[in-house]
Design a protein around this motif. Sequence first.
Motif, PDB file in Angstrom:
ATOM      1  N   ARG A 199      -3.961 -26.212  24.035  1.00  0.00           N
ATOM      2  CA  ARG A 199      -3.013 -25.649  22.879  1.00  0.00           C
ATOM      3  C   ARG A 199      -2.461 -26.978  22.204  1.00  0.00           C
ATOM      4  O   ARG A 199      -1.611 -27.247  21.406  1.00  0.00           O
ATOM      5  CB  ARG A 199      -1.669 -25.168  23.492  1.00  0.00           C
ATOM      6  CG  ARG A 199      -2.017 -23.713  24.092  1.00  0.00           C
ATOM      7  CD  ARG A 199      -0.604 -23.069  24.650  1.00  0.00           C
ATOM      8  NE  ARG A 199      -1.026 -21.656  24.988  1.00  0.00           N
ATOM      9  CZ  ARG A 199      -1.250 -21.335  26.359  1.00  0.00           C
ATOM     10  NH1 ARG A 199      -1.402 -22.199  27.053  1.00  0.00           N
ATOM     11  NH2 ARG A 199      -1.598 -20.142  26.510  1.00  0.00           N
ATOM     12  N   ARG A 200      -3.172 -28.128  22.167  1.00  0.00           N
ATOM     13  CA  ARG A 200      -3.153 -29.217  21.443  1.00  0.00           C
ATOM     14  C   ARG A 200      -4.215 -29.828  21.014  1.00  0.00           C
ATOM     15  O   ARG A 200      -5.196 -29.788  21.376  1.00  0.00           O
ATOM     16  CB  ARG A 200      -2.440 -30.361  22.086  1.00  0.00           C
ATOM     17  CG  ARG A 200      -0.796 -29.916  22.888  1.00  0.00           C
ATOM     18  CD  ARG A 200      -0.150 -31.053  23.554  1.00  0.00           C
ATOM     19  NE  ARG A 200      -0.999 -31.676  24.559  1.00  0.00           N
ATOM     20  CZ  ARG A 200      -0.666 -32.790  25.010  1.00  0.00           C
ATOM     21  NH1 ARG A 200       0.318 -33.408  24.686  1.00  0.00           N
ATOM     22  NH2 ARG A 200      -1.477 -33.242  25.957  1.00  0.00           N
ATOM     23  N   TYR A 253      -1.750 -26.979  18.621  1.00  0.00           N
ATOM     24  CA  TYR A 253      -2.729 -26.390  18.125  1.00  0.00           C
ATOM     25  C   TYR A 253      -2.510 -24.621  18.428  1.00  0.00           C
ATOM     26  O   TYR A 253      -2.318 -24.206  19.592  1.00  0.00           O
ATOM     27  CB  TYR A 253      -4.100 -26.661  18.993  1.00  0.00           C
ATOM     28  CG  TYR A 253      -5.344 -25.976  18.548  1.00  0.00           C
ATOM     29  CD1 TYR A 253      -5.857 -26.199  17.373  1.00  0.00           C
ATOM     30  CD2 TYR A 253      -5.864 -24.930  19.241  1.00  0.00           C
ATOM     31  CE1 TYR A 253      -7.082 -25.526  17.193  1.00  0.00           C
ATOM     32  CE2 TYR A 253      -6.980 -24.251  18.810  1.00  0.00           C
ATOM     33  CZ  TYR A 253      -7.447 -24.399  17.855  1.00  0.00           C
ATOM     34  OH  TYR A 253      -8.802 -23.963  17.451  1.00  0.00           O
ATOM     35  N   ASN A 254      -2.624 -24.090  17.177  1.00  0.00           N
ATOM     36  CA  ASN A 254      -2.256 -22.617  17.455  1.00  0.00           C
ATOM     37  C   ASN A 254      -3.288 -21.593  17.191  1.00  0.00           C
ATOM     38  O   ASN A 254      -3.588 -20.557  16.563  1.00  0.00           O
ATOM     39  CB  ASN A 254      -0.991 -22.293  16.442  1.00  0.00           C
ATOM     40  CG  ASN A 254       0.082 -23.020  16.779  1.00  0.00           C
ATOM     41  OD1 ASN A 254       0.469 -23.213  17.747  1.00  0.00           O
ATOM     42  ND2 ASN A 254       0.587 -23.602  15.610  1.00  0.00           N
ATOM     43  N   GLY A 255      -4.641 -22.281  17.156  1.00  0.00           N
ATOM     44  CA  GLY A 255      -5.997 -21.104  16.885  1.00  0.00           C
ATOM     45  C   GLY A 255      -5.746 -20.292  18.050  1.00  0.00           C
ATOM     46  O   GLY A 255      -5.057 -20.025  19.157  1.00  0.00           O
ATOM     47  N   THR A 256      -6.766 -19.100  18.003  1.00  0.00           N
ATOM     48  CA  THR A 256      -6.828 -17.871  18.760  1.00  0.00           C
ATOM     49  C   THR A 256      -7.112 -18.286  19.985  1.00  0.00           C
ATOM     50  O   THR A 256      -6.654 -17.787  21.092  1.00  0.00           O
ATOM     51  CB  THR A 256      -7.755 -16.895  18.283  1.00  0.00           C
ATOM     52  OG1 THR A 256      -9.039 -17.586  17.896  1.00  0.00           O
ATOM     53  CG2 THR A 256      -7.302 -16.373  16.882  1.00  0.00           C
ATOM     54  N   ASN A 257      -7.975 -19.398  20.322  1.00  0.00           N
ATOM     55  CA  ASN A 257      -8.235 -19.795  21.666  1.00  0.00           C
ATOM     56  C   ASN A 257      -7.606 -20.876  22.189  1.00  0.00           C
ATOM     57  O   ASN A 257      -7.552 -21.985  21.189  1.00  0.00           O
ATOM     58  CB  ASN A 257      -9.766 -20.119  21.718  1.00  0.00           C
ATOM     59  CG  ASN A 257     -10.232 -20.555  23.131  1.00  0.00           C
ATOM     60  OD1 ASN A 257      -9.452 -21.114  23.891  1.00  0.00           O
ATOM     61  ND2 ASN A 257     -11.744 -20.089  23.219  1.00  0.00           N
ATOM     62  N   PRO A 258      -6.678 -20.659  23.029  1.00  0.00           N
ATOM     63  CA  PRO A 258      -5.927 -21.901  23.241  1.00  0.00           C
ATOM     64  C   PRO A 258      -6.517 -23.112  24.086  1.00  0.00           C
ATOM     65  O   PRO A 258      -5.928 -24.272  24.030  1.00  0.00           O
ATOM     66  CB  PRO A 258      -4.892 -21.225  24.327  1.00  0.00           C
ATOM     67  CG  PRO A 258      -5.800 -20.108  24.992  1.00  0.00           C
ATOM     68  CD  PRO A 258      -6.551 -19.509  24.002  1.00  0.00           C
ATOM     69  N   ASP A 291     -15.138 -22.294  14.051  1.00  0.00           N
ATOM     70  CA  ASP A 291     -15.500 -23.633  14.474  1.00  0.00           C
ATOM     71  C   ASP A 291     -16.824 -24.340  14.123  1.00  0.00           C
ATOM     72  O   ASP A 291     -17.707 -24.339  15.024  1.00  0.00           O
ATOM     73  CB  ASP A 291     -15.386 -23.610  15.971  1.00  0.00           C
ATOM     74  CG  ASP A 291     -14.861 -24.908  16.609  1.00  0.00           C
ATOM     75  OD1 ASP A 291     -15.050 -25.922  16.117  1.00  0.00           O
ATOM     76  OD2 ASP A 291     -14.391 -24.935  17.781  1.00  0.00           O
ATOM     77  N   SER A 292     -16.800 -24.633  12.972  1.00  0.00           N
ATOM     78  CA  SER A 292     -18.246 -25.017  12.126  1.00  0.00           C
ATOM     79  C   SER A 292     -18.924 -25.926  12.856  1.00  0.00           C
ATOM     80  O   SER A 292     -20.121 -26.091  12.718  1.00  0.00           O
ATOM     81  CB  SER A 292     -17.880 -25.062  10.697  1.00  0.00           C
ATOM     82  OG  SER A 292     -17.253 -26.198  10.563  1.00  0.00           O
TER      83      SER A 292
END
Length: 225
Positions: free
Chosen positions: A93-94, A110-115, A41-42
């Motif tokens: 998650r979105r 949104y499917n990143g590791t952190n929901p 998450d830059s």
Amino acid sequence: MVAWKVAESLERLLAQLNALAPHRSKASDGSIGDAAHASRDSDHNPWLVLNDQPLVTARDFTHDPASGLDCATLANDLWWNKDERIKYVIWNRRIMSGAGGPSPWLWRNYNGTNPHTKHLHLSVVADARCRSARAWILDGATSSVSGPAGLPQLEEGDSGPAVLHLQRFLKRYAPSYAGQLVADGEYGPHTIAAVSEYQKRLGLPVVGRVGPRTNAALWQAGYRG
Ligand SMILES: [Zn+2]
């Protein structure tokens, strides 16, 4: 080397939320990235430099509805007001991009590791607008409706601002549900159809009117009347 700072727009939002919910938890608040955050998450890192000032252009806000900061409400406010300083928002998650991103102002999976169920992430745009400390519009956060039971129950034949707000929500928050719906404040056939579709997708009884169960689902989605 000039020390980094968080973009002023984000500091303003932080100050507003702290004023609205002075006792809120800050457990998942954050600006500058730790190692885990940095890798994924830059915007949490001061990579943006404007006029020699390194800037962090993202902040996380902790979800703490019991103490006055409901991130579902905050997400809905950010969606509703479409502030030009928004690059993107991640919540529950979105993800929703601002005007300059893909599918502007539409919530996507949104499917990143952190929901992002414990905090809302806000990135602001990488230009001078992110340094504007103009106040954010937070209608929902100041709404007098304190729970789904406070939302109006609506049905065919009803009219007025409550119907209008519902229509706007269905049209713009979940446009795939809304079909031919026109936000005109009249609870007619298209509103019935949009509400029915919403109920069908959520596995609720398809009745086309808004009662307590539908209001509970709408509330969960950030609707505040
Ligand atoms: Zn974040």
